[in-house]
Design a protein around this motif. Sequence first.
Motif, PDB file in Angstrom:
ATOM      1  N   GLY A 186       5.760   5.740 -15.958  1.00 57.49           N
ATOM      2  CA  GLY A 186       6.258   6.928 -15.285  1.00 57.49           C
ATOM      3  C   GLY A 186       5.411   7.351 -14.099  1.00 57.49           C
ATOM      4  O   GLY A 186       5.665   8.381 -13.469  1.00 57.49           O
ATOM      5  N   ILE A 187       4.395   6.546 -13.754  1.00 54.73           N
ATOM      6  CA  ILE A 187       3.529   6.851 -12.609  1.00 54.73           C
ATOM      7  C   ILE A 187       4.199   6.259 -11.365  1.00 54.73           C
ATOM      8  O   ILE A 187       4.415   5.046 -11.303  1.00 54.73           O
ATOM      9  N   PRO A 188       4.530   7.087 -10.373  1.00 52.14           N
ATOM     10  CA  PRO A 188       5.329   6.589  -9.245  1.00 52.14           C
ATOM     11  C   PRO A 188       4.772   5.343  -8.568  1.00 52.14           C
ATOM     12  O   PRO A 188       5.525   4.404  -8.299  1.00 52.14           O
ATOM     13  N   HIS A 189       3.457   5.295  -8.292  1.00 51.98           N
ATOM     14  CA  HIS A 189       2.953   4.129  -7.560  1.00 51.98           C
ATOM     15  C   HIS A 189       2.741   2.911  -8.461  1.00 51.98           C
ATOM     16  O   HIS A 189       2.473   1.815  -7.964  1.00 51.98           O
ATOM     17  N   TYR A 223       1.353 -12.051  -6.465  1.00 56.24           N
ATOM     18  CA  TYR A 223       1.667 -10.661  -6.114  1.00 56.24           C
ATOM     19  C   TYR A 223       0.692  -9.717  -6.794  1.00 56.24           C
ATOM     20  O   TYR A 223       0.487  -9.782  -8.011  1.00 56.24           O
ATOM     21  N   SER A 224       0.107  -8.821  -6.020  1.00 56.03           N
ATOM     22  CA  SER A 224      -0.844  -7.852  -6.552  1.00 56.03           C
ATOM     23  C   SER A 224      -0.116  -6.580  -6.963  1.00 56.03           C
ATOM     24  O   SER A 224       0.399  -5.843  -6.123  1.00 56.03           O
ATOM     25  N   SER A 225      -0.097  -6.334  -8.260  1.00 51.39           N
ATOM     26  CA  SER A 225       0.521  -5.129  -8.801  1.00 51.39           C
ATOM     27  C   SER A 225      -0.583  -4.211  -9.323  1.00 51.39           C
ATOM     28  O   SER A 225      -1.614  -4.036  -8.668  1.00 51.39           O
ATOM     29  N   VAL A 226      -0.380  -3.611 -10.472  1.00 50.83           N
ATOM     30  CA  VAL A 226      -1.409  -2.783 -11.102  1.00 50.83           C
ATOM     31  C   VAL A 226      -1.246  -2.952 -12.608  1.00 50.83           C
ATOM     32  O   VAL A 226      -0.133  -3.139 -13.114  1.00 50.83           O
ATOM     33  N   ALA A 227      -2.357  -2.923 -13.324  1.00 48.37           N
ATOM     34  CA  ALA A 227      -2.308  -3.107 -14.774  1.00 48.37           C
ATOM     35  C   ALA A 227      -1.354  -2.096 -15.413  1.00 48.37           C
ATOM     36  O   ALA A 227      -1.328  -0.923 -15.031  1.00 48.37           O
ATOM     37  N   ASP A 228      -0.572  -2.571 -16.361  1.00 47.03           N
ATOM     38  CA  ASP A 228       0.376  -1.754 -17.137  1.00 47.03           C
ATOM     39  C   ASP A 228       1.567  -1.234 -16.346  1.00 47.03           C
ATOM     40  O   ASP A 228       2.329  -0.400 -16.848  1.00 47.03           O
ATOM     41  N   ASN A 235       0.856  -1.188   0.000  1.00 44.76           N
ATOM     42  CA  ASN A 235       0.000   0.000   0.000  1.00 44.76           C
ATOM     43  C   ASN A 235       0.891   1.236   0.000  1.00 44.76           C
ATOM     44  O   ASN A 235       1.379   1.656   1.038  1.00 44.76           O
ATOM     45  N   SER A 236       1.095   1.819  -1.179  1.00 39.44           N
ATOM     46  CA  SER A 236       1.981   2.979  -1.287  1.00 39.44           C
ATOM     47  C   SER A 236       1.398   4.200  -0.592  1.00 39.44           C
ATOM     48  O   SER A 236       2.138   5.056  -0.108  1.00 39.44           O
ATOM     49  N   TYR A 237       0.051   4.287  -0.543  1.00 42.47           N
ATOM     50  CA  TYR A 237      -0.578   5.452   0.088  1.00 42.47           C
ATOM     51  C   TYR A 237      -0.327   5.456   1.594  1.00 42.47           C
ATOM     52  O   TYR A 237      -0.210   6.503   2.214  1.00 42.47           O
ATOM     53  N   GLU A 238      -0.229   4.271   2.160  1.00 43.52           N
ATOM     54  CA  GLU A 238      -0.030   4.158   3.604  1.00 43.52           C
ATOM     55  C   GLU A 238       1.459   4.132   3.966  1.00 43.52           C
ATOM     56  O   GLU A 238       1.899   4.813   4.879  1.00 43.52           O
ATOM     57  N   ALA A 239       2.237   3.354   3.221  1.00 38.31           N
ATOM     58  CA  ALA A 239       3.642   3.144   3.567  1.00 38.31           C
ATOM     59  C   ALA A 239       4.584   4.147   2.910  1.00 38.31           C
ATOM     60  O   ALA A 239       5.674   4.407   3.422  1.00 38.31           O
ATOM     61  N   GLY A 240       4.165   4.734   1.770  1.00 39.42           N
ATOM     62  CA  GLY A 240       5.076   5.531   0.958  1.00 39.42           C
ATOM     63  C   GLY A 240       5.687   4.647  -0.116  1.00 39.42           C
ATOM     64  O   GLY A 240       5.763   3.425   0.033  1.00 39.42           O
ATOM     65  N   LEU A 241       6.122   5.256  -1.200  1.00 39.11           N
ATOM     66  CA  LEU A 241       6.563   4.492  -2.365  1.00 39.11           C
ATOM     67  C   LEU A 241       7.786   3.618  -2.076  1.00 39.11           C
ATOM     68  O   LEU A 241       7.793   2.418  -2.375  1.00 39.11           O
ATOM     69  N   GLU A 242       8.828   4.222  -1.531  1.00 35.92           N
ATOM     70  CA  GLU A 242      10.059   3.466  -1.285  1.00 35.92           C
ATOM     71  C   GLU A 242       9.843   2.358  -0.264  1.00 35.92           C
ATOM     72  O   GLU A 242      10.362   1.249  -0.416  1.00 35.92           O
ATOM     73  N   GLU A 243       9.048   2.654   0.755  1.00 36.34           N
ATOM     74  CA  GLU A 243       8.798   1.651   1.793  1.00 36.34           C
ATOM     75  C   GLU A 243       7.918   0.524   1.257  1.00 36.34           C
ATOM     76  O   GLU A 243       8.107  -0.646   1.617  1.00 36.34           O
ATOM     77  N   GLU A 244       6.963   0.860   0.377  1.00 37.55           N
ATOM     78  CA  GLU A 244       6.143  -0.194  -0.235  1.00 37.55           C
ATOM     79  C   GLU A 244       7.037  -1.182  -0.988  1.00 37.55           C
ATOM     80  O   GLU A 244       6.879  -2.402  -0.867  1.00 37.55           O
ATOM     81  N   THR A 245       7.976  -0.645  -1.766  1.00 35.58           N
ATOM     82  CA  THR A 245       8.889  -1.506  -2.519  1.00 35.58           C
ATOM     83  C   THR A 245       9.761  -2.325  -1.576  1.00 35.58           C
ATOM     84  O   THR A 245       9.935  -3.542  -1.763  1.00 35.58           O
ATOM     85  N   ARG A 246      10.297  -1.674  -0.562  1.00 31.55           N
ATOM     86  CA  ARG A 246      11.174  -2.377   0.387  1.00 31.55           C
ATOM     87  C   ARG A 246      10.422  -3.503   1.087  1.00 31.55           C
ATOM     88  O   ARG A 246      10.928  -4.634   1.182  1.00 31.55           O
ATOM     89  N   GLN A 247       9.206  -3.208   1.548  1.00 30.41           N
ATOM     90  CA  GLN A 247       8.425  -4.217   2.246  1.00 30.41           C
ATOM     91  C   GLN A 247       8.019  -5.360   1.309  1.00 30.41           C
ATOM     92  O   GLN A 247       8.011  -6.527   1.707  1.00 30.41           O
ATOM     93  N   GLY A 248       7.675  -5.023   0.070  1.00 30.00           N
ATOM     94  CA  GLY A 248       7.280  -6.050  -0.892  1.00 30.00           C
ATOM     95  C   GLY A 248       8.415  -7.024  -1.169  1.00 30.00           C
ATOM     96  O   GLY A 248       8.212  -8.246  -1.224  1.00 30.00           O
ATOM     97  N   ALA A 256      -0.898  11.267  -8.421  1.00 33.44           N
ATOM     98  CA  ALA A 256      -2.245  11.120  -8.985  1.00 33.44           C
ATOM     99  C   ALA A 256      -2.375  11.890 -10.299  1.00 33.44           C
ATOM    100  O   ALA A 256      -2.995  11.401 -11.251  1.00 33.44           O
ATOM    101  N   ALA A 257      -1.787  13.077 -10.364  1.00 27.41           N
ATOM    102  CA  ALA A 257      -1.869  13.880 -11.588  1.00 27.41           C
ATOM    103  C   ALA A 257      -1.191  13.149 -12.751  1.00 27.41           C
ATOM    104  O   ALA A 257      -1.733  13.108 -13.871  1.00 27.41           O
ATOM    105  N   LEU A 258      -0.032  12.570 -12.505  1.00 24.02           N
ATOM    106  CA  LEU A 258       0.659  11.804 -13.546  1.00 24.02           C
ATOM    107  C   LEU A 258      -0.187  10.614 -13.997  1.00 24.02           C
ATOM    108  O   LEU A 258      -0.220  10.270 -15.183  1.00 24.02           O
TER     109      LEU A 258
END
Length: 294
Positions: free
Chosen positions: A120-123, A109-114, A79-92, A245-247
């Motif tokens: 270029g979308i950070p999350h 593993y649950s990722s996201v389509a595309d 959960n990048s919204y809760e953990a932050g991007l770098e921490e989400e990756t580290r925890q995963g 979100a804008a990206l």
Amino acid sequence: MTSKRSILVTGATGQQGGAVARALLSRGHRVKALTRKPDSDAARQLAAAGAEVVAGDLADAASIVQAAKDVDTMFLMGNSYEAGLEEETRQGILAADAAKAAGIGHLIYSSVADADKQTGIPHFESKYLVEQHVRQLGIPHTISAPVAFMENAIAPWSTGALSQGTLAFAMPPKRVLQLVALADIGAFVAALAERRDQVFGKRYDFAGDELSGEEQAKILTEAIGRPIRYQEIPIAAARQQSEDAALMFEWFDRVGYDVDIAALHRQFPEVRWHGFADWARAFDWSASGLRGES
């Protein structure tokens, strides 16, 4: 008869993990629900539904290994919204390593389509880094990659406007977006767990429907029982709230998800896929406080 699996579900008290846990339980599988808050209402509800709730944290590899010792499958999500991007990756990455150490026979593993298409979308990128690590581990795995959630229409950031009769997103009103219901995410992951070796090494982008913001507003008008109009939020306003979100919204407009929905649904007929109208009709608008006056 499908053989019953024992499955460790991470993020089990959240939206997506909860949907996965409920779908697995409904199909008779044994579920261990991993949560940092075993005393929460969501955890108690899962326990009442038949899950074994276990305390654990994706940041604590030992707790993952312990929880995973007696299961044959693991559903991993961050959960990048809760953990932050770098921490989400580290925890995963940490949790995937723990899954390998525990001898998990199938890691979903649950990722996201595309996420694998350099958006270029950070999350999206943070999840793709975990995907790449999972592939390098050499363990049986499947990547589950949903599109945007239908439930975003009733998310906390949406309900204020919706209560005033507006469905507001930072996309042009006629731009089509692919969507999936949380219930279908759960059912799809259950299908992957049941198919097991048939889906090892595969990545699945999946969606339930595709429609524009205007079309969503028309469906919501009928389902809620009062007029809902679509409003395009200026991308600059979205950017003030979140560059990430804008990206994403800019990418939705410029490129967008591209699941072959008809082919996917033929490939996975055991999932009772919901169109947006199906989802809207099934949602309890009265309990939400958004139902129109009768």
